[in-house]
Design a protein around this motif. Structure first.
Motif, PDB file in Angstrom:
ATOM      1  N   PRO A 182      11.498 -33.541  -6.557  1.00  0.00           N
ATOM      2  CA  PRO A 182      10.961 -33.421  -7.921  1.00  0.00           C
ATOM      3  C   PRO A 182      10.390 -34.723  -8.474  1.00  0.00           C
ATOM      4  O   PRO A 182      10.716 -35.143  -9.580  1.00  0.00           O
ATOM      5  N   PHE A 183       9.533 -35.358  -7.693  1.00  0.00           N
ATOM      6  CA  PHE A 183       8.782 -36.528  -8.141  1.00  0.00           C
ATOM      7  C   PHE A 183       7.549 -36.652  -7.256  1.00  0.00           C
ATOM      8  O   PHE A 183       7.450 -36.020  -6.199  1.00  0.00           O
ATOM      9  N   GLY A 184       6.602 -37.480  -7.680  1.00  0.00           N
ATOM     10  CA  GLY A 184       5.310 -37.516  -7.025  1.00  0.00           C
ATOM     11  C   GLY A 184       5.277 -38.273  -5.711  1.00  0.00           C
ATOM     12  O   GLY A 184       6.186 -39.038  -5.373  1.00  0.00           O
ATOM     13  N   TRP A 185       4.169 -38.064  -4.979  1.00  0.00           N
ATOM     14  CA  TRP A 185       3.933 -38.726  -3.690  1.00  0.00           C
ATOM     15  C   TRP A 185       4.065 -40.230  -3.810  1.00  0.00           C
ATOM     16  O   TRP A 185       4.672 -40.886  -2.945  1.00  0.00           O
ATOM     17  N   ASP A 186       3.481 -40.822  -4.855  1.00  0.00           N
ATOM     18  CA  ASP A 186       3.474 -42.277  -4.975  1.00  0.00           C
ATOM     19  C   ASP A 186       4.874 -42.833  -5.200  1.00  0.00           C
ATOM     20  O   ASP A 186       5.203 -43.922  -4.702  1.00  0.00           O
ATOM     21  N   PRO A 384      10.927 -34.152 -17.953  1.00  0.00           N
ATOM     22  CA  PRO A 384      12.115 -34.527 -17.181  1.00  0.00           C
ATOM     23  C   PRO A 384      13.171 -33.435 -17.224  1.00  0.00           C
ATOM     24  O   PRO A 384      13.377 -32.804 -18.260  1.00  0.00           O
ATOM     25  N   GLN A 385      13.811 -33.211 -16.104  1.00  0.00           N
ATOM     26  CA  GLN A 385      14.844 -32.183 -15.997  1.00  0.00           C
ATOM     27  C   GLN A 385      16.189 -32.781 -16.410  1.00  0.00           C
ATOM     28  O   GLN A 385      16.717 -33.663 -15.736  1.00  0.00           O
ATOM     29  N   ARG A 386      16.744 -32.303 -17.518  1.00  0.00           N
ATOM     30  CA  ARG A 386      18.021 -32.835 -18.005  1.00  0.00           C
ATOM     31  C   ARG A 386      19.218 -32.076 -17.459  1.00  0.00           C
ATOM     32  O   ARG A 386      20.335 -32.576 -17.496  1.00  0.00           O
ATOM     33  N   GLN A 389      22.225 -29.588 -12.628  1.00  0.00           N
ATOM     34  CA  GLN A 389      22.286 -28.534 -11.611  1.00  0.00           C
ATOM     35  C   GLN A 389      20.892 -28.138 -11.161  1.00  0.00           C
ATOM     36  O   GLN A 389      20.673 -27.831  -9.994  1.00  0.00           O
ATOM     37  N   GLN A 390      19.933 -28.129 -12.087  1.00  0.00           N
ATOM     38  CA  GLN A 390      18.553 -27.834 -11.734  1.00  0.00           C
ATOM     39  C   GLN A 390      17.925 -29.002 -10.989  1.00  0.00           C
ATOM     40  O   GLN A 390      17.174 -28.811 -10.024  1.00  0.00           O
ATOM     41  N   LEU A 391      18.231 -30.215 -11.422  1.00  0.00           N
ATOM     42  CA  LEU A 391      17.650 -31.399 -10.782  1.00  0.00           C
ATOM     43  C   LEU A 391      18.110 -31.534  -9.337  1.00  0.00           C
ATOM     44  O   LEU A 391      17.336 -31.902  -8.454  1.00  0.00           O
ATOM     45  N   PHE A 392      19.371 -31.207  -9.090  1.00  0.00           N
ATOM     46  CA  PHE A 392      19.931 -31.341  -7.751  1.00  0.00           C
ATOM     47  C   PHE A 392      19.942 -30.008  -6.998  1.00  0.00           C
ATOM     48  O   PHE A 392      20.745 -29.802  -6.104  1.00  0.00           O
ATOM     49  N   ASP A 393      19.040 -29.132  -7.360  1.00  0.00           N
ATOM     50  CA  ASP A 393      18.904 -27.827  -6.711  1.00  0.00           C
ATOM     51  C   ASP A 393      18.527 -28.006  -5.240  1.00  0.00           C
ATOM     52  O   ASP A 393      17.604 -28.751  -4.906  1.00  0.00           O
ATOM     53  N   VAL A 394      19.239 -27.336  -4.363  1.00  0.00           N
ATOM     54  CA  VAL A 394      18.966 -27.382  -2.923  1.00  0.00           C
ATOM     55  C   VAL A 394      18.363 -26.056  -2.440  1.00  0.00           C
ATOM     56  O   VAL A 394      17.530 -26.044  -1.532  1.00  0.00           O
ATOM     57  N   TRP A 395      18.770 -24.959  -3.077  1.00  0.00           N
ATOM     58  CA  TRP A 395      18.307 -23.641  -2.609  1.00  0.00           C
ATOM     59  C   TRP A 395      16.785 -23.516  -2.651  1.00  0.00           C
ATOM     60  O   TRP A 395      16.158 -23.204  -1.639  1.00  0.00           O
ATOM     61  N   SER A 396      16.180 -23.732  -3.824  1.00  0.00           N
ATOM     62  CA  SER A 396      14.746 -23.495  -3.956  1.00  0.00           C
ATOM     63  C   SER A 396      13.908 -24.618  -3.357  1.00  0.00           C
ATOM     64  O   SER A 396      12.721 -24.412  -3.093  1.00  0.00           O
ATOM     65  N   THR A 397      14.508 -25.785  -3.119  1.00  0.00           N
ATOM     66  CA  THR A 397      13.746 -26.906  -2.550  1.00  0.00           C
ATOM     67  C   THR A 397      13.927 -27.033  -1.046  1.00  0.00           C
ATOM     68  O   THR A 397      13.207 -27.795  -0.408  1.00  0.00           O
ATOM     69  N   HIS A 398      14.879 -26.286  -0.481  1.00  0.00           N
ATOM     70  CA  HIS A 398      15.060 -26.346   0.972  1.00  0.00           C
ATOM     71  C   HIS A 398      15.521 -25.026   1.581  1.00  0.00           C
ATOM     72  O   HIS A 398      14.828 -24.436   2.401  1.00  0.00           O
ATOM     73  N   THR A 399      16.713 -24.557   1.179  1.00  0.00           N
ATOM     74  CA  THR A 399      17.366 -23.471   1.909  1.00  0.00           C
ATOM     75  C   THR A 399      16.513 -22.218   2.007  1.00  0.00           C
ATOM     76  O   THR A 399      16.426 -21.596   3.072  1.00  0.00           O
ATOM     77  N   GLN A 400      15.869 -21.838   0.907  1.00  0.00           N
ATOM     78  CA  GLN A 400      15.091 -20.597   0.943  1.00  0.00           C
ATOM     79  C   GLN A 400      13.866 -20.694   1.850  1.00  0.00           C
ATOM     80  O   GLN A 400      13.283 -19.678   2.223  1.00  0.00           O
ATOM     81  N   HIS A 401      13.486 -21.912   2.233  1.00  0.00           N
ATOM     82  CA  HIS A 401      12.343 -22.108   3.134  1.00  0.00           C
ATOM     83  C   HIS A 401      12.784 -22.358   4.581  1.00  0.00           C
ATOM     84  O   HIS A 401      11.927 -22.488   5.456  1.00  0.00           O
ATOM     85  N   CYS A 402      14.087 -22.463   4.833  1.00  0.00           N
ATOM     86  CA  CYS A 402      14.579 -22.878   6.148  1.00  0.00           C
ATOM     87  C   CYS A 402      15.332 -21.739   6.824  1.00  0.00           C
ATOM     88  O   CYS A 402      16.438 -21.370   6.394  1.00  0.00           O
TER      89      CYS A 402
END
Length: 497
Positions: A182-186, A384-386, A389-402
């Motif tokens: 949840p942050f940019g390429w740079d 910014p995500q306060r 639990q949303q900021l440290f989400d693993v399911w939608s950023t990895h598990t559901q794609h793996c």
């Protein structure tokens, strides 16, 4: 030739280095967008790249393809469709089908076959296809379409790792990892240009914030280039290391190499692709090259230990989340300041910041100042995500794609269920054993004799069943805690003593 910059006032790279060469073309590059073994070939996969909405799918020749994620008919997402048995991609809205080139091969609502063929031969019925290739276990996408893009893509090679091309027994490749950040390429590249943060951010895993945050210099190993980036080495290094180099190869690779005096080498291949504003996709891998005597060097912390891929994936959060919280908020803080000049917003007095400054100068002077998002993409950063639990989400950023992690999660949940059932069976067995002995006693002895019998400890089988129930229940409990790591992993530096 190595150029050493030793004075703080000379940290910023010479502006004369940023001349003549043409501006870096972000859309005329190969980007690694997925790890092939983690993709499910039975369905399409939505992805993003440079703000473009894309879909990945595998055709009848077992080749992965990339289309724009919209059906030409009514512009609904093809990623909501199906991969059919004949190897075509079907839009699940009106059953239009597309072959591997993007050509539409079926429009079932046509009046008759002649009318259907007429529609099929119209270029407007085609899906928009992008060049792809499969190299070193990764699926690479060229983010331009058309005949010219196909020709240009063939003239440029992706940023591969040469050691993986050697096919040598000395080269040990560990598992690939992929994660949407949840942050940019740079900000990802800035982070991996900065070895100084490692013992501090990764305290307890990669050193100590109290003992290892020491001075070192960064030496330019390769002069800056629009197309080929730059490289820096560290000085001093550990006594066993001959050279440690950070090598930035645009648009997507940071190759971190430590060459040991015994001939061994440790390589951290860190890829990152810009997906949408405020987000990037990271794909990484460790590569260990054995010494002249065949000894394997240590890798990154405990991640180099033998373990199943899914376990390495969920444990990776313990490392990635130590930086994630900084980079997510840093990007938003700098954006709020409203300055276009990165150097004017920060204070970088130490030589450890040389490579970060060079990256920012490359981006500003050589690469157009930032990512050229696709037309129609909202360039504004998300807020910014306060919610941690949303900021440290693993399911939608990895598990559901793996696919590997989804299979592991199913097996863990199944084992957890069996553990709880087993615990219940053991407990029931213990109760039956105890009740049966009481009943036998009541049927054959007087009440007085029964009272004395109850003072006798239960049998070994009874206690065995009780212990078994406890062990299985604890096993189910810890499997539940393990399964949670597939969904979220929260971290706080204030608790990392």
């Amino acid at each position: 030739m190595v150029t050493q910059i030793s004075q703080p006032e000379k940290i910023s790279p010479d502006t004369q280095l940023f001349t003549e060469e043409a501006t870096f073309q972000w859309t005329k590059q190969w980007y690694p967008i997925a790890v092939i073994e983690f993709l499910d070939p039975s369905r399409p996969h939505p992805v993003q790249l440079l703000g473009k909405e894309l879909v990945l799918w595998r055709d009848r020749n077992n080749q992965w393809r990339c289309f724009e994620d919209r059906c030409p008919h009514r512009l609904v997402p093809l990623s909501e469709g199906r991969v059919e048995a004949d190897g075509t991609l079907l839009c699940a809205y009106h059953a239009w089908r597309f072959d591997e080139t993007g050509k539409c091969v079926s429009i079932p609502q046509s009046k008759d076959k002649d009318t259907e063929n007429q529609h099929l031969n119209n270029p407007r019925s085609c899906a928009i296809a992008y060049p792809t290739q499969e190299q070193q276990g990764l699926l690479w996408v060229w983010p331009e379409s058309g005949d010219q893009a196909e020709q240009e893509s063939q003239s440029r090679k992706p940023r591969l790792i040469p050691e993986l091309e050697e096919k040598s027994d000395k080269v040990v490749k560990l598992f690939w990892y992929v994660r949407d950040m949840p942050f940019g390429w740079d900000y990802f590249m800035e982070n991996v240009c900065d070895p100084a943060h490692v013992p501090v951010s990764h305290h307890g895993m990669m050193g100590s914030r109290y003992k290892d945050a020491k001075y070192y210099n960064m030496i330019r190993e390769r002069e800056i280039s629009t197309q080929n980036g730059f490289a820096f080495s560290l000085e001093p290094v550990a006594p066993t290391i001959e050279k440690a180099v950070h090598d930035f190869q645009p648009p997507c690779l940071m190759k971190i190499s430590s060459s040991f005096k015994d001939g061994a080498k440790f390589i951290l291949a860190l890829y990152v692709s810009p997906t949408r504003p405020g987000w990037c996709r990271h794909i990484g891998c460790q590569i260990l090259v054995k010494s002249n005597e065949g000894k394997t060097p240590k890798g990154l912390a405990f991640f180099a230990l033998p373990m199943p891929t899914w376990l390495g994936h969920i444990l990776a959060s313990s490392f990635l989340h130590q930086d994630l919280v900084f980079l997510h908020y840093q990007e938003k803080i700098i954006a709020r300041q409203g300055t276009q000049n990165w150097l004017s917003a920060v204070y970088t007095p130490n030589p450890q910041d040389k490579m970060v400054i060079t990256l920012r100068k490359w981006l500003e002077k050589r690469a157009g100042g930032g990512i050229p998002w696709a037309e129609g993409t909202n360039p504004e950063l998300p807020p910014p995500q306060r919610d941690k639990q949303q900021l440290f989400d693993v399911w939608s950023t990895h598990t559901q794609h793996c696919r590997v992690c989804q299979d592991a999660l199913k097996n863990i949940n199944r084992t957890r269920l069996f553990a709880y059932i087993g615990a219940g069976v053991c407990l029931l067995f213990a109760v039956i054993l105890d009740a049966r002995m009481v009943a036998m006693t009541l049927g054959s002895q007087s009440l007085k004799e029964v009272g004395s019998w109850l003072m006798i400890p239960p049998s070994g089988a009874f206690w065995g069943a009780i212990v078994g129930a406890i062990i299985l229940a604890l096993g189910g409990y810890y499997l539940k805690k393990l399964s949670r790591l597939f969904y979220v992993y929260e971290f706080g530096h204030s608790q990392n003593d």
